[in-house]
Design an enzyme around this catalytic site. Structure first.
Site, PDB file in Angstrom:
ATOM      1  N   GLU A 194       0.803  -1.219   0.000  1.00 46.00           N
ATOM      2  CA  GLU A 194       0.000   0.000   0.000  1.00 46.00           C
ATOM      3  C   GLU A 194       0.838   1.272   0.000  1.00 46.00           C
ATOM      4  O   GLU A 194       0.405   2.291  -0.536  1.00 46.00           O
ATOM      5  CB  GLU A 194      -0.936   0.016   1.234  1.00 46.00           C
ATOM      6  CG  GLU A 194      -2.069  -0.992   1.139  1.00 46.00           C
ATOM      7  CD  GLU A 194      -3.060  -0.676   0.041  1.00 46.00           C
ATOM      8  OE1 GLU A 194      -3.370   0.509  -0.190  1.00 46.00           O
ATOM      9  OE2 GLU A 194      -3.522  -1.626  -0.618  1.00 46.00           O
ATOM     10  N   SER A 242     -56.635 -19.400  36.434  1.00 46.06           N
ATOM     11  CA  SER A 242     -56.406 -20.569  37.285  1.00 46.06           C
ATOM     12  C   SER A 242     -54.937 -20.864  37.536  1.00 46.06           C
ATOM     13  O   SER A 242     -54.619 -21.695  38.387  1.00 46.06           O
ATOM     14  CB  SER A 242     -57.064 -21.795  36.658  1.00 46.06           C
ATOM     15  OG  SER A 242     -58.426 -21.561  36.462  1.00 46.06           O
TER      16      SER A 242
END
Lengths: 148, 774
Positions: free
Chosen positions: B181, B466
């Protein structure tokens, strides 16, 4: 002759138990089981033993992570609850410690040695919490279990 | 003429001043960014890890699916590369030998370096486990398979990275990056005039921007501050800022920022940045384990990660790698022998792990738990690692059960869903908790997260109906053990109760009355009137207090209808309450987060189970016994009809006008609570047994498959006694019905059944001829 053999057998059995090394809290935990525990329990106990060592070295985070793992494998591992109780105790969280020790006591019903250890530790927790009477009660229970 | 030069001079001065001001501005921008080199790093949410040890049933672990999700690649020959596994079943059909190379992973309290392991499976059981090494293998007690990444928390842009120090990068990787690079990185001062000139001429010839001559510094500046747009003005800014950066900061600082910033590809919609993350992503390796070839690949990818991706274009990747290696050799950064070896190395990218969030409601709940301790900004940007209790397999079962059940209900019961358009909005909730530890193992908060993120497990409070009844009887056993046992006979006759200028007249389901039932039967068949009578006798405030101890923190109105479930409670709270029943009387708060760890490994949060004894083991056992009966012959019999045969207890729940359908049930290892209904509280028209029970059962069938199931432990002071259920007295031989019932020692009946003994005959037979109570 038969009586002789019987007496010798009794003597042998007694001497074995007399000379048998008494297990301590530092021994491999699997030795405290009367029958072979399940593979999950064996695996879980190995992690508990590592946690035990880390607690001794005051590496509480590592110990806690190991105990979590041990309970993931065997959520009924009584030893893990005991050492978790010990860890909370050492981190000065007596209330939390006592809560988890109650669980350990339930699971240690067949192991008076460790049940005694639970009561001994919970006694120390009660003292920290300022409940002297309760501390004494638990200490006496611990002592009675050891004698038994 | 003179005036012209004066004007020119003034213009030059103005331009110069402008340039200086602009330079100051750029310098300030650069300094601000570099003064605290920070990136938004997403926090990650992980599931529970998996443990392998001798004796474990492999089938129950769904190992192949798990490995697939973790990104482990199945190979057809034994491999020594991280992230690959091989199975050899050539020896025998009932025996398999697995060889797996574990990946590196940072657990909460340790950094794990992967190594190859081998285990043998015989008839579905793992029988031996060893670490494979060059110098022979070493037996292992256990191996931990890393947790799965469930989700990530991003702020805005979805980008992922892990920060690395410059010194953590292997020399080969640094050299590869620099040589390909910016070979003159150590020589220039931010810009490379030769490179710029070359690029300028090339672009001039072609008439457009086709080449860049950027240095590493310029690339960094572009990524930090500027757009990707190729233009001359951007290039000028880039050059100026690069010069400023080089004048202010050392090469090391610049390079370290670069290796953490550089874009390295995509994982779905998430961009991958930085070399550390790239090494893990492409090769399942930490930086120190990269080979020369892999370093060259990563360095070469920077130019165009998409084009040179080892996943997408292996040929181009190799071509690019070879160029990088060539350059490294030319610059004498590697030896010829190393060059040759790297050239010969084949490409072995890892498999991309899937990061599919299969537990969005659970993740939301985790986020809520985190927000109690951390600011949102920290969660979204500081790269926390959150380790949770979620079991992905159980979660997938829960998702599946929800999808199938709601679809089936909409299809089968469309007539009961009174308003046709309701069928589209039918909702459900399911939570599974390990009772001993409180760990949340699965959580589904609705039918479809994309349509509705409202979490019906944690945020919705609905009447429980219940489902509340076991708490009534539990309180009765605790407070009045001599009066209430499972065999206690209760009147089932309508009554009216007056209190505070109100009247309460409870009704039975379908107005069916039994005259007299045992407490066990009242619970098994979920009969309202006997429950109401017991509740009024025990005292509503005591029942409410007991419920609170069991984790129900919602408001509980101190009215008689509380006994029949008029309170509005969340499924999460009910899971905690039922866990207490499964747990021998210990309340263990349900929770999801075990560890929160900072990016540098510091533990910020750690949590282990807590327990509080809130009710006796004996009372909970009695309730569990009755709830087992619910599944055997009561309102929950559908569970058995569905084919679920494990030892379990459960309770159905249906609210007034059939608005809510509930089911709560447990084995000794897992508690699950399910709810079905509409968000708008419209009439569902279905009972708990019809709507919520199938959801629970489908889920539990999967979770228990292939696993050993333990029975519920019988506590001390519990005895079994044979009784006549019609009289609740000790059974005699004349009793037509006999039932073995469990009692707290000391509360069992003391007298023999008077209805079925022969007291008249008893008196006539001389005592010396009486054999027994008959």
């Amino acid at each position: 002759m038969k009586i002789c053999i019987l007496c010798l057998s009794v003597f042998f059995a007694l001497s074995c138990s007399l000379f048998q090394k008494k297990l301590t809290r530092d021994d491999p935990l699997v030795l405290f089981y009367k029958t072979d525990p399940l593979p999950e329990t064996v695996a879980s106990l190995k992690l508990t033993e590592r946690a035990r060592e880390n607690i001794k070295d005051k590496k509480y985070s590592k110990a806690l992570a190991l105990l979590n793992q041990s309970l993931e494998i065997d959520p009924d591992n009584a030893f893990s609850y005991y050492f978790l109780g010990l860890l909370y105790h050492e981190k000065n969280e007596p209330k939390r410690s006592n809560g988890i020790l109650e669980r350990a006591k339930l699971l240690f019903r067949e192991m008076p040695f460790w049940l005694s250890a639970c009561y001994e530790l919970s006694s120390q927790n009660w003292l920290k919490l300022g409940y002297g009477h309760q501390a004494q009660e638990d200490a006496l229970k611990a002592e009675a279990l050891v004698k038994h | 003429m003179k005036r012209f030069f004066i004007l020119l001079g003034m213009l030059a001065i103005i331009l110069l001043m402008g340039a200086v001001i602009y330079l100051f501005h750029l310098t300030s921008v650069v300094q601000q960014r570099f003064s605290e080199l920070r990136w938004d790093i997403p926090s990650k949410v992980f599931s529970e890890s998996t443990h392998l040890f001798p004796g474990v049933q492999i089938q129950s672990l769904n190992l192949k699916s798990k490995l697939d999700r973790l990104g482990y690649r199945f190979v057809t020959s034994p491999s020594m590369r991280p992230g690959e596994y091989f199975i050899d079943s050539s020896n025998s059909p009932s025996q398999e030998i697995w060889i797996l190379y574990l990946k590196d992973f940072d657990y909460p309290t340790r950094s794990f370096k992967g190594f190859p392991v081998r285990w043998t499976v015989k008839q579905g059981m793992l029988v031996s486990l060893e670490k494979v090494a060059l110098k022979g293998s070493q037996a292992l007690d256990m191996v931990e398979l890393e947790p799965e990444l469930i989700s990530e928390f991003f702020r805005g842009i979805r980008s992922d990275r892990e920060i690395a120090k410059l010194e953590a990068l292997p020399a080969h990787l640094l050299n590869a990056i620099v040589v390909i690079e910016d070979a003159r990185f150590l020589e220039h001062s931010g810009i490379d005039p030769k490179g710029i000139l070359r690029a300028f001429l090339t672009n001039l010839k072609s008439g457009k921007i086709v080449q860049g001559g950027s240095t590493l510094t310029q690339q960094l500046v572009k990524n930090f501050f500027l757009t990707q747009k190729r233009s001359y003005s951007r290039k000028i800014n880039e050059a100026l800022m690069a010069l400023i950066v080089e004048s202010k900061y050392s090469k090391d600082v610049i390079l370290e920022a670069y290796i953490n910033e550089v874009y390295m590809g995509q994982r779905g919609s998430t961009s991958i940045h930085g070399m550390k993350k790239a090494a893990q992503f492409y090769f399942s390796k930490s930086l120190d384990r990269l080979t020369l070839s892999e370093c060259a690949i990563l360095g070469g990818m920077i130019q165009n990660p998409g084009l040179h991706s080892p996943f997408k274009n292996p040929k181009k990747t190799i071509q690019r790698r070879n160029i990088v290696l060539q350059k490294m050799k030319e610059h004498q950064l590697i030896l010829p022998a190393e060059y040759q070896e790297a050239l010969a190395e084949a490409l072995h990218p890892s498999k991309v792990p899937s990061v599919k969030n299969s537990a969005p409601y659970f993740v939301d709940h985790v986020r809520q738990e985190l927000l109690e301790r951390y600011p949102e900004n920290v969660i979204l940007t500081q790269g926390l690692r959150i380790f949770t209790s979620l079991d992905i397999d159980l979660q997938l079962y829960a998702n599946q059960a929800m999808e199938i059940t709601l679809a089936a209900l909409e299809k089968i019961h469309v007539q009961e869903l009174t308003v046709p358009q309701n069928a589209a909005s039918l909702q459900g909730a399911l939570i599974a908790v390990q009772p001993q530890t409180g760990w949340i193992k699965a959580l589904v908060g609705g039918k479809n997260y994309e349509q509705s993120q409202f979490n019906r497990v944690t945020q919705a409070k609905r009447q429980v109906g219940s489902l509340f009844k076991p708490l009534v009887f539990l309180t009765a056993f605790e407070r009045l053990p001599q009066k209430y046992t499972l065999s206690t006979l209760l009147k089932d006759e309508p009554f009216v109760y007056e209190y505070d200028h109100h009247q309460w007249e409870p009704q039975n389901y379908e107005e069916k009355y039994y005259e007299e039932v045992s407490l066990r039967t009242a619970l098994e068949l979920s009969i309202n009137i006997p429950t109401a009578k017991v509740a009024l006798d025990v005292g509503i405030p005591h029942i409410a207090a007991q419920a609170k101890k069991m984790g129900i923190t919602s408001y509980l109105p101190q009215v008689p209808s509380l006994a029949l479930g008029s309170a509005e409670v969340s499924p999460l709270e009910m899971a905690g309450a039922y866990s207490t029943l499964a747990n021998g009387g210990f309340y263990v708060p349900p929770y999801a987060i075990k560890h929160v760890v900072s990016p540098d490994g510091a533990i910020l949060t750690e949590r282990a189970p807590e327990a509080k004894k809130v009710v006796s083991e004996q009372s909970t056992y009695l309730i569990t016994q009755a709830l087992q009966g619910v599944l055997e012959r009561g309102s929950g019999i559908g569970v058995r009809m569905f084919g679920f045969n494990a030892v379990a207890a459960g309770k159905t729940g249906t609210t007034n006008d059939y608005v809510d359908a509930w089911f709560a049930g447990y084995t000794s290892q897992l508690v699950a609570v399910s709810w079905v209904g509409f968000d708008q509280e419209k009439r569902l028209g279905l009972t708990g047994a019809q709507a919520a029970l199938p959801l629970w059962t489908r889920f539990m069938l999967q979770t228990t498959r292939g696993k050993k199931q333990a029975s519920f432990q019988v506590p001390e002071k519990i005895i079994s006694v044979e009784i006549d259920p019609r009289t609740a007295q000790l059974a005699t031989r004349r009793c037509p019905e006999r039932l073995t019932e469990v009692f707290l020692k000391g509360t069992e009946p003391k007298t023999f059944c008077e209805r079925h003994s022969a007291p008249v005959l008893q008196k006539k037979i001389a005592p010396e001829f009486r054999k027994d109570a008959d």
